[in-house]
Design a protein around this motif. Structure first.
Motif, PDB file in Angstrom:
ATOM      1  N   ASP A 485       0.823  -1.206   0.000  1.00 45.32           N
ATOM      2  CA  ASP A 485       0.000   0.000   0.000  1.00 45.32           C
ATOM      3  C   ASP A 485       0.855   1.253   0.000  1.00 45.32           C
ATOM      4  OD1 ASP A 485      -2.594   1.496   0.551  1.00 45.32           O
ATOM      5  OD2 ASP A 485      -1.407   2.051   2.289  1.00 45.32           O
ATOM      6  N   PHE A 486       1.993   1.213   0.701  1.00 51.97           N
ATOM      7  CA  PHE A 486       2.886   2.371   0.739  1.00 51.97           C
ATOM      8  C   PHE A 486       3.442   2.673  -0.652  1.00 51.97           C
ATOM      9  CE2 PHE A 486       7.178   4.114   1.195  1.00 51.97           C
ATOM     10  CZ  PHE A 486       6.913   5.244   1.947  1.00 51.97           C
ATOM     11  N   ILE A 487       3.846   1.626  -1.377  1.00 53.88           N
ATOM     12  CA  ILE A 487       4.391   1.842  -2.722  1.00 53.88           C
ATOM     13  C   ILE A 487       3.293   2.313  -3.672  1.00 53.88           C
ATOM     14  CG2 ILE A 487       5.523   0.707  -4.680  1.00 53.88           C
ATOM     15  CD1 ILE A 487       6.849  -1.174  -2.702  1.00 53.88           C
ATOM     16  N   ASN A 488       2.084   1.760  -3.531  1.00 49.43           N
ATOM     17  CA  ASN A 488       0.993   2.119  -4.439  1.00 49.43           C
ATOM     18  C   ASN A 488       0.473   3.529  -4.207  1.00 49.43           C
ATOM     19  OD1 ASN A 488       0.940  -0.300  -5.832  1.00 49.43           O
ATOM     20  ND2 ASN A 488      -0.514  -1.240  -4.437  1.00 49.43           N
ATOM     21  N   SER A 489       0.428   3.957  -2.970  1.00 48.68           N
ATOM     22  CA  SER A 489      -0.257   5.209  -2.651  1.00 48.68           C
ATOM     23  C   SER A 489       0.672   6.376  -2.346  1.00 48.68           C
ATOM     24  CB  SER A 489      -1.178   5.000  -1.439  1.00 48.68           C
ATOM     25  OG  SER A 489      -0.417   4.663  -0.289  1.00 48.68           O
ATOM     26  N   PHE A 490       1.962   6.121  -2.100  1.00 44.25           N
ATOM     27  CA  PHE A 490       2.846   7.218  -1.706  1.00 44.25           C
ATOM     28  C   PHE A 490       3.068   8.163  -2.885  1.00 44.25           C
ATOM     29  CE2 PHE A 490       6.933   9.205  -0.683  1.00 44.25           C
ATOM     30  CZ  PHE A 490       6.657   9.649   0.604  1.00 44.25           C
ATOM     31  N   PRO A 491       2.814   9.467  -2.728  1.00 48.96           N
ATOM     32  CA  PRO A 491       2.961  10.426  -3.843  1.00 48.96           C
ATOM     33  C   PRO A 491       4.417  10.825  -4.056  1.00 48.96           C
ATOM     34  CG  PRO A 491       2.152  11.567  -1.891  1.00 48.96           C
ATOM     35  CD  PRO A 491       2.263  10.124  -1.513  1.00 48.96           C
ATOM     36  N   LEU A 492       5.154   9.994  -4.769  1.00 50.54           N
ATOM     37  CA  LEU A 492       6.585  10.249  -4.969  1.00 50.54           C
ATOM     38  C   LEU A 492       6.823  11.522  -5.772  1.00 50.54           C
ATOM     39  CD1 LEU A 492       7.851   6.625  -5.719  1.00 50.54           C
ATOM     40  CD2 LEU A 492       8.394   8.017  -3.718  1.00 50.54           C
ATOM     41  N   PHE A 493       6.029  11.725  -6.827  1.00 55.17           N
ATOM     42  CA  PHE A 493       6.223  12.920  -7.653  1.00 55.17           C
ATOM     43  C   PHE A 493       5.938  14.184  -6.850  1.00 55.17           C
ATOM     44  CE2 PHE A 493       4.557  16.155 -10.557  1.00 55.17           C
ATOM     45  CZ  PHE A 493       5.617  16.275 -11.434  1.00 55.17           C
ATOM     46  N   ALA A 494       4.865  14.180  -6.063  1.00 58.04           N
ATOM     47  CA  ALA A 494       4.532  15.352  -5.265  1.00 58.04           C
ATOM     48  C   ALA A 494       5.597  15.620  -4.203  1.00 58.04           C
ATOM     49  CB  ALA A 494       3.161  15.168  -4.606  1.00 58.04           C
ATOM     50  N   MET A 495       6.115  14.567  -3.585  1.00 56.22           N
ATOM     51  CA  MET A 495       7.160  14.744  -2.585  1.00 56.22           C
ATOM     52  C   MET A 495       8.446  15.270  -3.227  1.00 56.22           C
ATOM     53  SD  MET A 495       6.376  14.214   0.541  1.00 56.22           S
ATOM     54  CE  MET A 495       5.081  13.502   1.551  1.00 56.22           C
ATOM     55  N   GLY A 496       8.782  14.747  -4.399  1.00 57.64           N
ATOM     56  CA  GLY A 496       9.952  15.266  -5.098  1.00 57.64           C
ATOM     57  C   GLY A 496       9.772  16.716  -5.515  1.00 57.64           C
ATOM     58  N   LEU A 497       8.556  17.059  -5.929  1.00 58.32           N
ATOM     59  CA  LEU A 497       8.262  18.451  -6.278  1.00 58.32           C
ATOM     60  C   LEU A 497       8.368  19.350  -5.057  1.00 58.32           C
ATOM     61  CD1 LEU A 497       7.447  19.656  -9.045  1.00 58.32           C
ATOM     62  CD2 LEU A 497       5.100  19.660  -8.241  1.00 58.32           C
ATOM     63  N   ARG A 498       7.875  18.866  -3.933  1.00 60.07           N
ATOM     64  CA  ARG A 498       7.966  19.659  -2.699  1.00 60.07           C
ATOM     65  C   ARG A 498       9.412  19.821  -2.248  1.00 60.07           C
ATOM     66  NH1 ARG A 498       9.314  22.034   0.905  1.00 60.07           N
ATOM     67  NH2 ARG A 498       8.337  22.419   2.933  1.00 60.07           N
ATOM     68  N   LEU A 499      10.264  18.824  -2.498  1.00 63.42           N
ATOM     69  CA  LEU A 499      11.656  18.887  -2.075  1.00 63.42           C
ATOM     70  C   LEU A 499      12.499  19.755  -2.995  1.00 63.42           C
ATOM     71  CD1 LEU A 499      13.827  17.809  -0.105  1.00 63.42           C
ATOM     72  CD2 LEU A 499      14.161  15.891  -1.676  1.00 63.42           C
TER      73      LEU A 499
END
Length: 577
Positions: A485-499
């Motif tokens: 569930d963590f891999i499916n739902s974690f917003p990687l693009f949004a987190m990278g954009l925020r970083l």
């Protein structure tokens, strides 16, 4: 009332000309977007603004004049002031900046019945300087209890400002070095030639998305075959984590491969998050494959698996033999204890026979199962969850038998307890009503109550032991499901954009004073407050089957006490057959 003028930093040193922007409706605010340099032809300016309005859907107009005197341009300020008659507006801003001066001078000219009246007062004007590029690319998120972005509430002044700048992208597409009748100062994207790579990738993605959509349509038709819709097949696929994960990934790929352009910011972010999540998932799966098929680790894993299964079965046999005696010095009902113990020992014997029957094929099964990791790490984890479920199936059977027997006795004791009090359960009204019983009913109820009460400790002990074993297996599977569930739902693009680009996801703004001089307007610098990481996770998390509300700890303990079957990873409303 104070007049706020949002002024772009890139126009601070622009040549004299006209201020182009928009008066915010219902607000005492003006947004300056660009400066059209002198010389110009008024007719060309009006035609240029009409074209921009049609492209950007923003009501652009000439707000006033901008004066930046240079040598040989004496009298330019009075000339620009006279342009107010050519561009009739209810309000006309006359902004000027002297040579070497840091602040601006502003005069507001208002019209009343066609006559211009000087209503300018520098103390009533505030200049808010902003970075045009950051504001254009940022997305302002609504605060809790504030105005919403769905249009149900009236947008605030700040939101109108962000929307105005974001919708004016056709204006910023004009390069300041382009040859044309008008020369405009505003923000321009640097290195426009570098976007050719992006355009080529966009063009190449169209046939790729079409091919992927076609393959997904074939897969959907295959899944709709009547053979796969039969009850046994549908029942098994609904219980396998691999099939559930395959269904979710199919929906994700259908979303990503859609050629339809995202209509809003949330739609674009959802597509981007799913794409990055799928890419990272496949990359981790390929790393797992490279580790598994190196140094013959599959064979080692198969050699470890069989002795481990035998050891677990042996430990269960010893546990049952301990329960069939006098566990912890407790005196149990010997007849029921022997029946339950031999019943469970027979199941363990069947399980050991099944494991030894499958032992020659374990290595080959693991070899083919390991290839599923090429579809992503989540598929490999889902397969691992299904393998754990199959290897612990006998523990699940023990738990179901014990729970059903214990639940039957608990409900029987509760019904008989109501009989002693002259009560009964009304099924139609779903409540407890009074009832009169005769002597025979009370005698039989007392006899059954006594039998169930004395048999309850033996049943409760078996139920407790197998429930603890079941909870261990459920805990292990729960960790696997949470990882998937963590891999499916974690917003990687949004987190990278925020970083990397924190201004892209804005939560609000803050101001700092640039200059404050008596008799002159106040100058503020507007900076964007980035969205918190917890808020990014809340806004952009992709919903999955584990994102739904679960049972509370109190409800879970209540189910365990009365003997109801528990499935902690299932969401509410899921039917368990």
């Amino acid at each position: 009332m104070v007049l706020k003028i949002f002024f772009p930093r890139c126009c601070n040193s622009a040549d004299s000309g006209l201020l182009v922007g928009r008066w915010l409706p219902g607000q005492e605010s003006a947004v300056v977007l660009a400066v059209i340099h002198y010389p110009f032809i008024p007719g060309q300016v009006k035609r240029y603004l009409c074209e921009l309005q049609a492209q950007s859907q923003v009501d652009l107009s000439v707000l006033g004049s901008w004066s930046m005197p240079k040598k040989g341009q004496e009298g330019m300020e009075s000339f620009l002031k006279d342009l107010s008659t050519i561009f009739p507006q209810d309000r006309w801003l006359q902004v000027s900046r002297g040579a070497g001066s840091r602040g601006f001078a502003c005069q507001l000219v208002e019209r009343d019945g066609g006559s211009a009246q000087d209503g300018g007062d520098s103390d009533r004007v505030i200049f808010v300087h902003y970075d045009q590029r950051k504001v254009m690319l940022s997305q302002l998120h609504p605060l809790e209890g504030g105005d919403s972005a769905n249009g149900t509430a009236e947008p605030s002044e700040l939101r109108l400002f962000f929307q105005t700048v974001a919708r004016s992208q056709p204006l910023f597409a004009t390069d300041q070095y382009d040859e044309g009748p008008l020369k405009v100062t505003h923000w321009q994207s640097e290195g426009r030639e570098a976007s050719i790579i992006v355009e080529l990738m966009k063009q190449a993605s169209v046939p790729l998305c079409a091919l992927l959509t076609w393959l997904l349509s074939l897969w959907t038709r295959l899944c709709r075959i009547s053979l796969f819709n039969l009850w046994p097949v549908r029942f098994v696929t609904s219980k396998l984590s691999t099939c559930v994960q395959l269904s979710y990934r199919t929906d994700h790929l259908r979303t990503v491969s859609s050629t339809k352009k995202a209509s809003d910011h949330m739609g674009f972010m959802r597509k981007a998050n799913i794409f990055v999540s799928f890419f990272v998932d496949v990359a981790l799966g390929l790393l797992l494959i490279s580790w598994l098929y190196r140094a013959n680790r599959i064979s080692r894993l198969a050699e470890i698996l069989m002795p481990a299964a035998d050891h677990v079965a042996k430990e269960l046999q010893e546990l049952l033999q301990w329960l069939m005696g006098a566990p912890a010095g407790l005196k149990m009902n010997r007849a029921l204890d022997q029946v339950l113990g031999r019943f469970f020992l027979y199941h363990i014997h069947l399980w050991i026979s099944y494991i030894h029957l499958m032992s020659p094929f374990i290595e080959r099964i693991l070899w083919y199962v390991g290839l599923s990791a090429c579809l992503g790490l989540t598929f490999a984890l889902s397969v691992l969850s299904d393998i754990v479920a199959l290897l612990t199936f006998h523990i699940y059977c023990f738990y179901v038998y014990g729970a059903r027997l214990y639940c039957l006795k608990i409900y029987g004791l509760s019904s008989l307890w109501r009989l002693f009090r002259g009560k009964k359960w009304n099924v139609l009204r779903q409540r407890v009503d009074s009832c009169s019983y005769d002597l025979d009913q009370l005698f039989i109820g007392t006899l059954l109550f006594t039998i169930l009460l004395f048999l309850l400790p033996t049943t409760a002990l078996y139920y407790l032991v197998f429930t603890l074993l079941r909870l261990v297996a459920v805990l292990f599977q729960g960790v696997i499901h949470l990882s998937v569930d963590f891999i499916n739902s974690f917003p990687l693009f949004a987190m990278g954009l925020r970083l990397c680009r924190p201004y892209r996801l804005a939560e609000g703004v803050k101001f700092r004073v640039l200059s404050e001089e008596p008799g002159k307007p106040l100058h503020l610098m507007m900076e964007i407050n980035p969205l918190k990481y917890s808020s990014v996770l809340q806004w952009y998390r992709t919903p999955t089957y584990s994102c739904y509300p679960k049972d509370s700890w109190v409800a879970l303990c209540k189910k365990l006490f009365v003997g109801e079957l528990i499935y902690p990873w299932k969401r509410k409303g899921t039917k368990i057959d």
